[in-house]
Design an enzyme around this catalytic site. Structure first.
Site, PDB file in Angstrom:
ATOM      1  N   GLU A 160       0.815  -1.224   0.000  1.00 34.01           N
ATOM      2  CA  GLU A 160       0.000   0.000   0.000  1.00 34.01           C
ATOM      3  C   GLU A 160       0.847   1.272   0.000  1.00 34.01           C
ATOM      4  O   GLU A 160       0.787   2.082   0.938  1.00 34.01           O
ATOM      5  CB  GLU A 160      -0.958   0.008   1.197  1.00 34.01           C
ATOM      6  CG  GLU A 160      -2.095  -0.959   1.061  1.00 34.01           C
ATOM      7  CD  GLU A 160      -3.233  -0.709   2.063  1.00 34.01           C
ATOM      8  OE1 GLU A 160      -3.011   0.000   3.052  1.00 34.01           O
ATOM      9  OE2 GLU A 160      -4.328  -1.228   1.827  1.00 34.01           O
ATOM     10  N   GLU A 202      -6.968  -7.328  -0.465  1.00 31.23           N
ATOM     11  CA  GLU A 202      -7.368  -7.146   0.937  1.00 31.23           C
ATOM     12  C   GLU A 202      -8.775  -6.595   1.017  1.00 31.23           C
ATOM     13  O   GLU A 202      -9.144  -5.682   0.272  1.00 31.23           O
ATOM     14  CB  GLU A 202      -6.479  -6.120   1.645  1.00 31.23           C
ATOM     15  CG  GLU A 202      -5.104  -6.562   1.995  1.00 31.23           C
ATOM     16  CD  GLU A 202      -4.370  -5.450   2.753  1.00 31.23           C
ATOM     17  OE1 GLU A 202      -5.030  -4.676   3.476  1.00 31.23           O
ATOM     18  OE2 GLU A 202      -3.157  -5.353   2.597  1.00 31.23           O
TER      19      GLU A 202
HETATM   20  C1  GLA Z   1      -4.234  -2.058   5.025  1.00 29.62           C
HETATM   21  C2  GLA Z   1      -2.893  -2.752   5.147  1.00 29.62           C
HETATM   22  C3  GLA Z   1      -2.964  -4.003   5.975  1.00 29.62           C
HETATM   23  C4  GLA Z   1      -3.850  -3.818   7.174  1.00 29.62           C
HETATM   24  C5  GLA Z   1      -5.216  -3.374   6.719  1.00 29.62           C
HETATM   25  C6  GLA Z   1      -6.210  -3.255   7.854  1.00 29.62           C
HETATM   26  O1  GLA Z   1      -4.961  -2.455   3.968  1.00 29.62           O
HETATM   27  O2  GLA Z   1      -2.327  -3.069   3.903  1.00 29.62           O
HETATM   28  O3  GLA Z   1      -1.645  -4.330   6.373  1.00 29.62           O
HETATM   29  O4  GLA Z   1      -3.287  -2.873   8.013  1.00 29.62           O
HETATM   30  O5  GLA Z   1      -5.080  -2.120   6.123  1.00 29.62           O
HETATM   31  O6  GLA Z   1      -7.468  -2.848   7.407  1.00 29.62           O
END
Ligand code: GLA
Length: 658
Positions: free
Chosen positions: A150, A305
């Protein structure tokens, strides 16, 4: 390059075995198999465990994790582990940590603490990426590389001296000499004329508003600087493992990074999405992101995710009610995803995310969450044949980060209430409601495959982009405050809509932003009226038909919506765009993929032989849909035809012959 090592749809999530004693791992993989998990994302935040001291690696534990996964038929989305630099690096090289706009260097103790321009950070990440690639090149579990994590989540920009040097080099490359920079940035204004690049700095905290052209280039630079970090790691991975696809997880429609540019550097687009269960319209907002993800490379993408239920980072973290986890997962597939992954596999016992939901909750297999996990695994197995199928859209929404960045300049715009994401949503929501497939497109992309194109806003519009829109032979809508500035944020000669003037047949005499809370009425040719908010314009019609006029206030009687040939101009922000959209879609010959009642989402994917109609009831009451063609619901195996009832938060994936 496609992900070919895992057949069917991907299912799984982030797996952080280093947070657990090793004797838990056997249970992890056993339960993953039981749930039908096919892929796990591993080592995302493992740098400090994999390289505990500079150049000293401890891969043993990760070897065992990958071996275990492979022995259970589970593939790895293997991270390069570079998302959080380890304490030893930060302490020996404090300059690796980012500095904020006020000059404060941020501390260690969270994650993603790095300066994107730091040569020390980049050298350390590529060294680790190389060590990972060499170690695992031949590991049979390795299916995909996951670079960093991210990008721009916590660190989008750094204002340190190293970043300043990097910014100057980026500017020198863009403008050649300082005269070019002065010209582009309009430094004759407010006495900012530079006589050398060494005088230029990032837009640090200054006494007043910073030059908006400088801010625009800073936004471009920050997106590019992080992209360089990604590309540096990718180059190493390509060299060592040329056949393994590479991704990094995007964050839906994010202001910081120009994903059109980023996607071109990726093999597979992947996204993380966290619709808020407390917001009854959140599925509409994420649908727009999913359509963007599919449009970035015009191919299937992966959801890497989402939360199985509650997250841990909102003020109030509302869980997903019964059926929502399944429905939201199916929704990603409906919009072109080839995999549904989660954060995370096993719910953490400690740290900031210990209350974040997981596929395997604290309460283990006795929980509601585990039933959802197992149920989704079954659904995805039943849907395996949709992997790789495509979506065809007749409508495109044009969207560009440069306009988003330009609109966001503080204290220099007619109004700070022009939010590009909201402008996109205003057109997207009714299209979504009608079951009309929508792509997103950057302003320079070939648009010839579409029947209708909507440009909610193109504040920054180059001559080439205007030409591209002018060449489009279908029906076009252009929203307000478009064609205003060139690529350097300089107002086009003669004012808005600049290079779009001939196409639209109107000139903007004066921008007329509306004070907060003010309603401005417009009246259409058929007598119908509606309200607009936040924005209006004093328009001069050069050569266009007037479709609607402002109906009260200072603009009473003046044109509000116009049309010249196939091109409609909307000079305001209507509360409801449907009176403009509906006749426009009819004239363009755009059809919905199904006739659906409110709250039911309809999307279609296609293979050479079959069409797959997704019907998703986001409502909490049953809804009836009349199917145009008979088919088989892949989720239940039932043959369906005619009138079909969808239960609350239930779905159908209807396969029909093409
Ligand atoms: C982001 C991060 C993850 C986690 C999620 C929690 O997407 O990439 O590592 O922290 O948030 O919602």
């Amino acid at each position: 390059m496609q992900l070919t090592r895992v057949p069917g749809l991907l299912f799984g999530g982030d797996y952080n075995p280093e947070q657990w004693p090793e004797d838990v791992w056997a249970e992890d993989v056993r339960l993953m198999s039981e749930a039908g998990v096919t892929m796990a994302t591993v080592a995302v935040f493992s740098w400090s465990r994999l390289e505990p001291r500079e150049g000293e690696y401890d891969f043993g534990w990760l070897d065992r994790v990958l071996d275990l996964l492979h022995a259970h038929g589970i593939a790895a989305d293997l991270a390069t582990a570079t998302a959080t630099p380890p304490p030893w690096l930060v302490r020996t090289h404090p300059e690796v940590q980012p500095v904020d706009a006020a000059g404060t260097r941020l501390e260690f103790g969270s994650r993603q603490g790095y300066c994107p321009s730091s040569p020390v950070f980049r050298a350390a990440t590529t060294r680790l990426a190389r060590a990972m690639a060499e170690r695992y090149a031949d590991h049979p579990a390795l299916a995909m590389w996951h670079i960093s994590n991210e990008y721009a989540d916590h660190t989008l920009e750094c204002f340190c001296d190293e970043s300043a040097r990097h910014f100057r080099a980026w500017l020198a490359d863009r403008y050649g000499d300082v005269a070019g920079l002065n010209d582009a940035w309009g430094t004759s204004c407010w006495g900012q004329h530079y006589t050398g690049f060494d005088q230029v700095a990032p837009p640090r905290k200054a006494p007043g508003p910073v030059n908006p052209a400088q801010l625009l280039d800073w936004r471009r630079f920050c997106s590019d600087a992080l992209l360089e970090c990604f590309e540096a790691e990718k180059a190493v991975l390509r060299e060592v493992t040329p056949d393994v696809p590479v991704t990094t997880n995007f964050m839906s429609i994010l202001p910081g990074l120009d994903y059109w540019t980023w996607a071109a550097a990726e093999d597979i687009v992947s996204d993380d999405a966290y619709p808020d269960p407390a917001d009854p319209a959140s599925h509409v907002a994420v649908a727009l992101s999913y359509d963007l993800m599919r449009s970035l490379k015009q191919r299937p993408w992966l959801l890497l995710e989402q939360a199985p239920s509650a997250v841990s980072w909102r003020e109030v973290n509302v869980p997903k009610p019964a059926g929502m986890m399944r429905l939201h997962s199916l929704q990603t597939l409906a919009h072109g995803a080839d995999g549904v992954m989660f954060f995370q596999w096993r719910q953490a016992r400690y740290g900031p995310e210990k209350f974040h939901s997981a596929l395997l909750p604290h309460g283990g297999t006795a929980t509601r969450g585990w039933q959802d996990t197992v149920g989704l695994g079954r659904d995805l197995a039943n849907l395996a044949e949709i992997a790789g199928t495509r979506t065809t859209a007749d409508v495109a929404l044009v969207f560009d980060w440069n306009s988003w960045w330009g609109l966001a300049a503080p204290e220099s715009m007619p109004s700070n209430r022009l939010d590009l994401r909201a402008m996109l949503q205003a057109w997207y929501a009714p299209l979504h409601e009608r079951g009309i497939a929508v792509d997103l497109a950057p302003p320079g992309r070939d648009l010839s495959s579409y029947k209708a194109v909507i440009v909610p806003n193109l504040y920054l519009c180059t001559d080439e982009q205007a030409k591209n829109l002018g060449n489009f032979a279908g029906r076009l809508i252009v929203g307000p405050f478009s064609g205003v500035v060139d690529e350097a944020d300089r107002v086009h000669p003669g004012g808005a809509p600049g290079p779009l003037r001939d196409l639209l047949g109107v000139s903007v005499d004066e921008f007329w932003p509306l004070a907060p809370g003010t309603a401005q009425r417009v009246r259409f040719a058929d007598g119908a009226t509606g309200n607009v908010h936040d924005w209006a314009e004093w328009l001069r019609v050069d050569d266009a038909e007037v479709l609607a006029r402002y109906d009260d206030g200072d603009l009473a009687g003046r044109p509000a919506v116009t049309r010249r040939g196939r091109a409609t101009y909307v000079s305001c922000l209507p509360d409801d765009v449907r009176p403009i959209l509906d006749p426009f879609l009819a004239a363009a010959g755009v059809e919905p993929v199904a006739d659906v009642p409110a709250g039911v989402e309809a999307c279609r994917r296609e293979s050479a032989d079959h069409a797959y109609l997704f019907l998703l009831n986001h409502g909490t009451a049953a809804a009836d849909v009349t199917l145009r063609r008979p088919g088989t619901d892949l989720l239940t195996g039932r043959a369906l035809e005619g009138r079909t009832t969808l239960g609350p938060r239930d779905a159908v994936v209807l396969r029909t012959a093409r």
